[in-house]
Design a protein around this motif. Structure first.
Motif, PDB file in Angstrom:
ATOM      1  N   ASN A 111       0.829  -1.208   0.000  1.00  0.00           N
ATOM      2  CA  ASN A 111       0.000   0.000   0.000  1.00  0.00           C
ATOM      3  C   ASN A 111       0.865   1.260   0.000  1.00  0.00           C
ATOM      4  OD1 ASN A 111      -2.550  -1.303   0.105  1.00  0.00           O
ATOM      5  ND2 ASN A 111      -2.244  -1.717   2.280  1.00  0.00           N
ATOM      6  N   ARG A 112       2.159   1.076  -0.177  1.00  0.00           N
ATOM      7  CA  ARG A 112       3.097   2.189  -0.133  1.00  0.00           C
ATOM      8  C   ARG A 112       2.847   3.160  -1.291  1.00  0.00           C
ATOM      9  NH1 ARG A 112       8.626  -0.365  -0.421  1.00  0.00           N
ATOM     10  NH2 ARG A 112       7.917  -0.758  -2.548  1.00  0.00           N
ATOM     11  N   ARG A 113       2.964   4.451  -0.984  1.00  0.00           N
ATOM     12  CA  ARG A 113       2.859   5.492  -2.016  1.00  0.00           C
ATOM     13  C   ARG A 113       4.169   6.276  -2.023  1.00  0.00           C
ATOM     14  NH1 ARG A 113      -2.115   7.258  -4.027  1.00  0.00           N
ATOM     15  NH2 ARG A 113      -1.317   9.396  -4.108  1.00  0.00           N
ATOM     16  N   LEU A 114       4.878   6.247  -3.123  1.00  0.00           N
ATOM     17  CA  LEU A 114       6.189   6.891  -3.209  1.00  0.00           C
ATOM     18  C   LEU A 114       6.157   8.217  -3.945  1.00  0.00           C
ATOM     19  CD1 LEU A 114       8.393   3.767  -4.091  1.00  0.00           C
ATOM     20  CD2 LEU A 114       8.087   4.855  -1.848  1.00  0.00           C
ATOM     21  N   TYR A 115       5.045   8.506  -4.647  1.00  0.00           N
ATOM     22  CA  TYR A 115       4.973   9.723  -5.442  1.00  0.00           C
ATOM     23  C   TYR A 115       3.513  10.061  -5.713  1.00  0.00           C
ATOM     24  CZ  TYR A 115       5.745   5.559  -8.333  1.00  0.00           C
ATOM     25  OH  TYR A 115       5.744   4.277  -8.815  1.00  0.00           O
ATOM     26  N   THR A 116       3.298  11.277  -6.162  1.00  0.00           N
ATOM     27  CA  THR A 116       1.952  11.728  -6.466  1.00  0.00           C
ATOM     28  C   THR A 116       1.389  10.989  -7.678  1.00  0.00           C
ATOM     29  OG1 THR A 116       0.624  13.666  -7.098  1.00  0.00           O
ATOM     30  CG2 THR A 116       2.878  13.576  -7.921  1.00  0.00           C
ATOM     31  N   ASP A 117       0.076  10.931  -7.770  1.00  0.00           N
ATOM     32  CA  ASP A 117      -0.534  10.362  -8.974  1.00  0.00           C
ATOM     33  C   ASP A 117      -1.158  11.455  -9.847  1.00  0.00           C
ATOM     34  OD1 ASP A 117      -2.694  11.065  -7.436  1.00  0.00           O
ATOM     35  OD2 ASP A 117      -3.571   9.061  -7.320  1.00  0.00           O
TER      36      ASP A 117
END
Length: 474
Positions: A111-117
């Motif tokens: 569920n990791r988010r490393l950058y904007t979408d």
């Protein structure tokens, strides 16, 4: 241009039907997946006071893969529909035949988010981007009367991917990318030299178009050009070299990183094949490949097979402890995938590739490393280079370098190339600075015709006995 999220199973394919086709393609296979992608990119180049190019590209398609042992069946199409998928199944099955393999377990979820979408292309209007380029051009010319040509570019892209696996596992990722580059040519009494600077990452355009950001890049490009304007012919010979922090890590990437990719080692074609657990570098040298750094150019939430990216230690205190793997090479070598299965687009099968590759810093003060040089080169900028994976031999050209004698930085030098091999260079590292830095976000890596964005980094490094190619006698 559309802001509608890429949801291929809502509009292009029926998910259950697509899964059935994928399961048929991978029946008896060891692995496989359906990779769906939509990619959009925009580029603007302002050169010598006018718009030279303005482009917008959009592509969409899928790649279907079935893997059995060392054999891969791969088919791709820019048409995303049931008919194209059925034809792809026939092609992929040619690699599987009537084998009785069992499918490997699906990758773990994250569920990791490393950058904007957010879409960076829509982050600023076209007139704002164009005006920014004009301002860069004017700013550069106002900085110094010797500026005779300015090239400035803005690039933004958005890649959206969905990966479906035969067990029904589905993951999606939205990957932005931005970059601003400035190149300046100066002329002083007929002598012309160039300097370039730039960078970016998986970030929006708002920060990149901030005057504080592009003015810093412009000043740096001018500084390098003016340094080269007073550069003397580079010496030639075997000498000690100090590499600066950050971008000079491209030498590490090329001369060492590729040799630690799993496919080259499984096939025995790497200079580091069969050396696991052995010392391959000087004590204190630790090298990682890390795709989990937020917003970095080489970072990926998960790779193009669906494996979460990792922070993978390759060399620890000089000992080889790991390779970079995709799922196929990991399975054939009896180890776990590392999240390094990458591909340029849906039209390409994945292979082991680097993400952000860097060397950890040491304890030395950077200035002390330069002070140790009796007669050598201090190289802080690199251009192009070449490496032979089988023996690690490399040749790199310096874009900014200085002659050092008796610990004192002297005149800049022009035309310097560094020549050596990765294995020897690793063992000739004498000291590491405490200033480890990552590059500004401008790296691209080519392998077997595929290009992917990457990051590099390192501290200031003192290496003994590299061959320096130049035009002057040492």
């Amino acid at each position: 241009m559309t802001d509608t999220p890429f949801r291929p199973f809502d509009s292009l394919l029926d998910r259950d039907t697509a899964l059935s086709h994928l399961q048929e393609a991978t029946r008896g296979a060891d692995d496989g997946e359906l990779f769906l992608e939509r990619h959009r990119s925009e580029g603007l180049l302002f050169d010598d006071g006018r718009v030279k190019t303005a482009s917008y590209d959009a592509s969409e398609g899928f790649g279907l893969r079935a893997v059995r042992g060392e054999v891969t069946g791969y088919a791709h199409s820019s048409e995303v529909n049931d008919a194209a998928l059925m034809r792809a199944v026939e092609t992929a099955r040619l690699a599987v035949g009537e084998g009785g393999g069992s499918l490997a377990d699906a990758p773990a979820r994250t569920n990791r988010r490393l950058y904007t979408d957010a879409d960076p292309i829509a982050g600023a209007s076209f007139p704002v981007k164009l005006e920014t380029l004009r301002e860069i051009d004017a700013f550069a010319r106002d900085l110094d009367a010797r500026v005779v040509q300015v090239s400035a570019s803005i690039a933004a892209s958005l890649q959206e991917v969905t990966i479906l696996r035969p067990d029904g596992t589905e993951v999606s990722d939205t990957r932005p990318m931005t970059r601003v580059n400035v190149s300046i040519i100066v002329d002083d009494q007929g002598r012309r030299e160039q300097g370039s600077a730039g960078g970016g990452g998986r970030v929006g355009l708002d920060g990149m178009l901030d005057p504080a950001d592009w003015q810093a890049k412009t000043r740096e490009a001018l500084r390098i050009a003016l340094v080269n304007l007073r550069a003397e012919p580079a010496p030639a010979g075997v000498m000690d070299v100090v590499l600066g922090p950050g971008w000079p890590g491209i030498l590490l990437h090329e001369a060492i990183g590729h040799g630690l990719e799993g496919d080259f080692n499984r096939k025995g074609s790497s200079a580091f094949a069969g050396l696991m657990g052995q010392r391959i570098a000087a004590p204190g040298v630790t090298v990682l490949d890390d795709g989990t750094i937020p917003d970095r150019r080489g970072s990926i939430t998960f790779d193009d097979e669906g494996t979460p990216s990792g922070k993978n230690v390759l060399i620890e205190d000089g000992i080889l402890v790991g390779y970079m793997h995709d799922r196929q090479n990991a399975r054939l070598m009896g180890v776990a995938p590392t999240g390094n299965g990458r591909r340029e687009s849906y039209a390409h099968a994945p292979m082991p590739r680097m993400t952000n590759t860097y060397m950890l810093g040491g304890e030395a003060e950077p200035g002390d490393l330069v002070a140790e040089l009796k007669d050598g080169i201090y190289a802080v900028g690199f251009g192009g280079g070449q490496v032979d994976i089988t023996n690690g031999k490399f040749v790199f050209s310096c874009t900014e370098a200085y002659r050092v004698k008796n610990g004192k930085i002297g005149a800049p030098v022009k035309g310097a190339t560094l020549i050596g091999d990765g294995a020897t260079a690793l063992n000739q590292i004498r000291a590491l600075g405490n200033d480890m830095a990552l590059d500004p976000g401008m790296g691209n890596c080519g392998k077997q015709g595929q290009w992917v964005p990457v990051g590099v980094g390192q501290p200031t490094v003192l290496i003994g006995g590299l061959t320096v190619g130049g035009s002057a006698t040492s």
